[in-house]
Design a protein around this motif. Sequence first.
Motif, short mmCIF file in Angstrom:
data_model
loop_
_atom_site.label_atom_id
_atom_site.label_comp_id
_atom_site.label_asym_id
_atom_site.label_seq_id
_atom_site.Cartn_x
_atom_site.Cartn_y
_atom_site.Cartn_z
N LEU A 120 0.85 -1.19 0.00
CA LEU A 120 0.00 0.00 0.00
C LEU A 120 0.89 1.24 0.00
O LEU A 120 1.92 1.29 0.66
CB LEU A 120 -0.91 0.01 1.22
CG LEU A 120 -1.84 -1.20 1.40
CD1 LEU A 120 -2.62 -1.08 2.70
CD2 LEU A 120 -2.79 -1.33 0.21
N MET A 121 0.45 2.25 -0.76
CA MET A 121 1.24 3.47 -0.86
C MET A 121 0.32 4.68 -1.02
O MET A 121 -0.72 4.60 -1.67
CB MET A 121 2.20 3.40 -2.06
CG MET A 121 3.02 4.69 -2.27
SD MET A 121 3.99 4.67 -3.78
CE MET A 121 5.30 3.56 -3.28
N VAL A 122 0.76 5.79 -0.41
CA VAL A 122 0.14 7.10 -0.62
C VAL A 122 1.19 7.98 -1.26
O VAL A 122 2.29 8.13 -0.72
CB VAL A 122 -0.36 7.71 0.70
CG1 VAL A 122 -0.91 9.11 0.46
CG2 VAL A 122 -1.43 6.83 1.34
N ASP A 123 0.89 8.55 -2.44
CA ASP A 123 1.90 9.34 -3.14
C ASP A 123 1.95 10.77 -2.61
O ASP A 123 1.27 11.13 -1.64
CB ASP A 123 1.66 9.31 -4.65
CG ASP A 123 0.34 9.96 -5.05
OD1 ASP A 123 -0.27 10.65 -4.20
OD2 ASP A 123 -0.08 9.80 -6.21
N GLU A 124 2.77 11.60 -3.28
CA GLU A 124 2.98 12.97 -2.82
C GLU A 124 1.71 13.79 -2.87
O GLU A 124 1.58 14.81 -2.18
CB GLU A 124 4.07 13.64 -3.66
CG GLU A 124 5.47 13.06 -3.45
CD GLU A 124 5.71 11.79 -4.25
OE1 GLU A 124 4.76 11.28 -4.87
OE2 GLU A 124 6.86 11.31 -4.27
N GLN A 125 0.76 13.42 -3.70
CA GLN A 125 -0.50 14.16 -3.82
C GLN A 125 -1.58 13.61 -2.88
O GLN A 125 -2.71 14.08 -2.90
CB GLN A 125 -1.01 14.12 -5.26
CG GLN A 125 -0.20 14.95 -6.23
CD GLN A 125 1.14 14.31 -6.55
OE1 GLN A 125 1.23 13.09 -6.72
NE2 GLN A 125 2.19 15.13 -6.64
N GLY A 126 -1.23 12.59 -2.08
CA GLY A 126 -2.20 12.02 -1.16
C GLY A 126 -3.11 10.98 -1.80
O GLY A 126 -4.14 10.61 -1.22
N ARG A 127 -2.73 10.46 -2.97
CA ARG A 127 -3.55 9.46 -3.67
C ARG A 127 -3.08 8.06 -3.28
O ARG A 127 -1.89 7.76 -3.28
CB ARG A 127 -3.41 9.67 -5.17
CG ARG A 127 -4.26 8.77 -6.04
CD ARG A 127 -4.18 9.26 -7.48
NE ARG A 127 -2.80 9.29 -7.95
CZ ARG A 127 -2.24 8.34 -8.70
NH1 ARG A 127 -2.95 7.28 -9.07
NH2 ARG A 127 -0.99 8.44 -9.10
N GLY A 128 -4.02 7.18 -2.93
CA GLY A 128 -3.69 5.82 -2.55
C GLY A 128 -3.71 4.89 -3.74
O GLY A 128 -4.52 5.04 -4.66
N ASN A 129 -2.83 3.88 -3.71
CA ASN A 129 -2.75 2.96 -4.86
C ASN A 129 -3.83 1.91 -4.86
O ASN A 129 -3.81 1.00 -5.69
CB ASN A 129 -1.36 2.30 -4.91
CG ASN A 129 -1.10 1.41 -3.71
OD1 ASN A 129 -1.77 1.51 -2.68
ND2 ASN A 129 -0.09 0.55 -3.82
N TRP A 130 -4.76 1.96 -3.98
CA TRP A 130 -5.90 1.05 -3.95
C TRP A 130 -7.21 1.72 -4.37
O TRP A 130 -8.22 1.04 -4.55
CB TRP A 130 -6.07 0.51 -2.52
CG TRP A 130 -6.41 1.59 -1.53
CD1 TRP A 130 -7.64 2.03 -1.17
CD2 TRP A 130 -5.48 2.41 -0.81
NE1 TRP A 130 -7.55 3.05 -0.28
CE2 TRP A 130 -6.24 3.31 -0.02
CE3 TRP A 130 -4.10 2.47 -0.75
CZ2 TRP A 130 -5.63 4.25 0.81
CZ3 TRP A 130 -3.52 3.39 0.08
CH2 TRP A 130 -4.27 4.27 0.85
N GLU A 131 -7.18 3.02 -4.53
CA GLU A 131 -8.43 3.74 -4.75
C GLU A 131 -9.10 3.38 -6.06
O GLU A 131 -10.34 3.34 -6.14
CB GLU A 131 -8.16 5.25 -4.69
CG GLU A 131 -7.71 5.74 -3.31
CD GLU A 131 -7.44 7.23 -3.28
OE1 GLU A 131 -7.60 7.88 -4.34
OE2 GLU A 131 -7.07 7.76 -2.21
N ASP A 132 -8.33 3.07 -7.11
CA ASP A 132 -8.95 2.75 -8.40
C ASP A 132 -9.63 1.39 -8.38
O ASP A 132 -10.40 1.06 -9.31
CB ASP A 132 -7.90 2.78 -9.51
CG ASP A 132 -6.80 1.77 -9.29
OD1 ASP A 132 -6.33 1.67 -8.14
OD2 ASP A 132 -6.43 1.07 -10.25
N LEU A 133 -9.38 0.57 -7.36
CA LEU A 133 -10.02 -0.74 -7.26
C LEU A 133 -11.37 -0.66 -6.54
O LEU A 133 -12.14 -1.63 -6.58
CB LEU A 133 -9.11 -1.71 -6.51
CG LEU A 133 -7.75 -2.00 -7.15
CD1 LEU A 133 -6.94 -2.91 -6.25
CD2 LEU A 133 -7.93 -2.62 -8.53
N LEU A 134 -11.64 0.46 -5.90
CA LEU A 134 -12.90 0.60 -5.17
C LEU A 134 -14.01 0.98 -6.13
O LEU A 134 -13.80 1.71 -7.11
CB LEU A 134 -12.76 1.68 -4.09
CG LEU A 134 -11.67 1.43 -3.03
CD1 LEU A 134 -11.62 2.61 -2.07
CD2 LEU A 134 -11.93 0.15 -2.28
#
Length: 699
Positions: A120-134
């Motif tokens: 799991l990761m949150v990038d510099e813009q605060g976007r999580g790498n799991w959000e597109d799966l929801l």
Amino acid sequence: MGNIIKWLLIGLGGLLGLIVIALVAVLLLVDPNDYRDRIEAAVEQETGRSLTIEGDLSLSIFPWLALELGRTTLADAEGFHDAPFLEVDQVDVGVQLVPLLLRRELVTRTVVLDGLTVRLMVDEQGRGNWEDLLPEEADPEPAPMPDEPRAPRDLGETLANVGGLDIRNARLSWEDRQSALRLQVDPFNLDLDAVRIDDPMQLQMDWVLTGDDLPRVAGELSSAITVDGTLSHLALDGLRLEVTASGDDLPADGIAASLRGNPRVDLDAQALDWPDLVLETLGLRAELALQGRQTDTGPEAEGRLQVATFNLRELIARLELDAPDTADPDVLTRVGLSGDLRWADEVLHLTGLDWRLDDTTLNGEISMHDFAGPGARFDLAVDEIDLDRYLPEPAETANGPGEPGPAGAGEIELPLELLRGLDLAGDFRVGRLKVAGLRMSDIHARLHTDNGLIRLDPTSAALYDGRYEGRLQLDARPDIPQYAVRAQLEGIDFDPLITDLTGDESLLLGRGNLVLDVTTRGNNMDALTATLNGNGRFRVTDGAIRGINLAKTLRDAQDRLRGRSPEDTDEPRRTDFSELTGSFVINNGVVRNDDLSAQSPLLRVTGNGQANLPDETIDYRLRTSVVGTLKGQDGQPREELRGLTIPLRFRGDLYDPSISVDIAEALRGEQLERIEREVERGRERLREDVEDRLRGLFD
């Protein structure tokens, strides 16, 4: 009728036979690996991420319709990890075939996930790498009208056929690039029994948590979990959580903690009841009876806390820290706490507080509204405490005990940032207190803080048969802290006060008053002394000054002036007085007095001069006049001393001054007195001569 039954049995048998033949044919003719590409393409079309099935697909049909999946990976979203978002070495999922075919009932066996890895990761813009799966959030459906009945839901019937969950050798990583936080759980294992409604299910978990610049935390959790058919009530019996932390900044053996109890959760009411929470760590044992609930204004909780008596010195030793240097090595060995707590509206209330420290008990209540500041309101009372037992032994300087040390000694390092953040207000009382040798009782003080301005106002106490009233202030807002003291002492017995304060026999005896108003600033004792400013006044009655016998000093001085040897007597070195008054002004550490006045039946004393506290020097003059008759060693009165004024001078070391008679001034005074006496005699003779001549003329 018999023929109908016969043909039905034949048909059913034929159907079962066809099913068996079909299942055998599937097993023999269908290879699930042939559908690998289709499965991967379907997942990529649905999620936009590539699915790679590296291991074999294995299918079994009877009695379990089961699928075994080998090593499989799911790619991460674009712009995140190069490594897969999800990896798994083995997946085993199965459902019972007969209940599925005959009753359309889903009965699963234990789901096995082996070697699961999730990144799991949150990038510099605060976007999580799991959000597109929801799934995308849909517009909320309108709430049903009150007269529309809702369809009953009993999830228990569905979950009752779940065969359990077995997660083995799992790994979970977390990276937050906004806060530069990196965590990893490796390994993670979970074993949950088959779901049984209204019957206990055993849960076992263990994990190891690590992170950048963080200790290693290993944990184990076990409990028997019971849920009802509607999943609204949850009971955890025999809950036990064991955690061990280790790292460079922790003791060599690490820190172990244990949490246990039997909590109950009401999901519908959003309430928690945990009557027997027990926490043990580092030899400490804390018990908490806790009840909590979620309300419209936020979470609320209440309970009873009790910390069993423990040895604080042993706790410090377990933490491999240096124990504080205390004058009494037996203090900090008995510490305990109990009280009622309540959390509401983001405020923690502690009431019925009973805190024990060795022979001291503190009672009262505290309300904490800010833990970062901190911020609190309180009303506390201490029965008795001897603070000198908790303070270090007085240091012996190079010059010897009690003597001044080198310049710059006595550094005071105040936590200014902490003091500036304090938001405290409240009252505290102390029944009896001993500090710096002073003994006080019936103490009451009110504390206020305002962004670094800390005031004890008012303060009062009973001490040495008198009373103290005053105000203390510390201003921590500037880089160099500032202090202010206003004090008024009335009816104080100075002899025991000064003796207790200095540890030596008091030079001043008597009872009186003292008014003091001073300010100072600095980070060490030298600076505090050099910036001391203010004023004060004093009055002492029916007292005495030890260390000097002014009557004998005057006789000795008069003898020296007359060329005689001073008398050798065993008279006490003490001068009694009926009243001693004076005032003083302090300017940058220099104390100036110009109106000292002491009176006794035999003497009148006046004085003026100064004491330089930074330089530790004194230059002070006393003028002593004899108003009565002094007796010598032979008991004979010395009338010639009546009216004589002898000046004494104190100078040199403030703590050990030299005392001398100002001979020059004394001689000048005596010569003036002689001249005045001769003039008076001449006037008397002239008057007598004039009177005689006048009588001769008239006769």
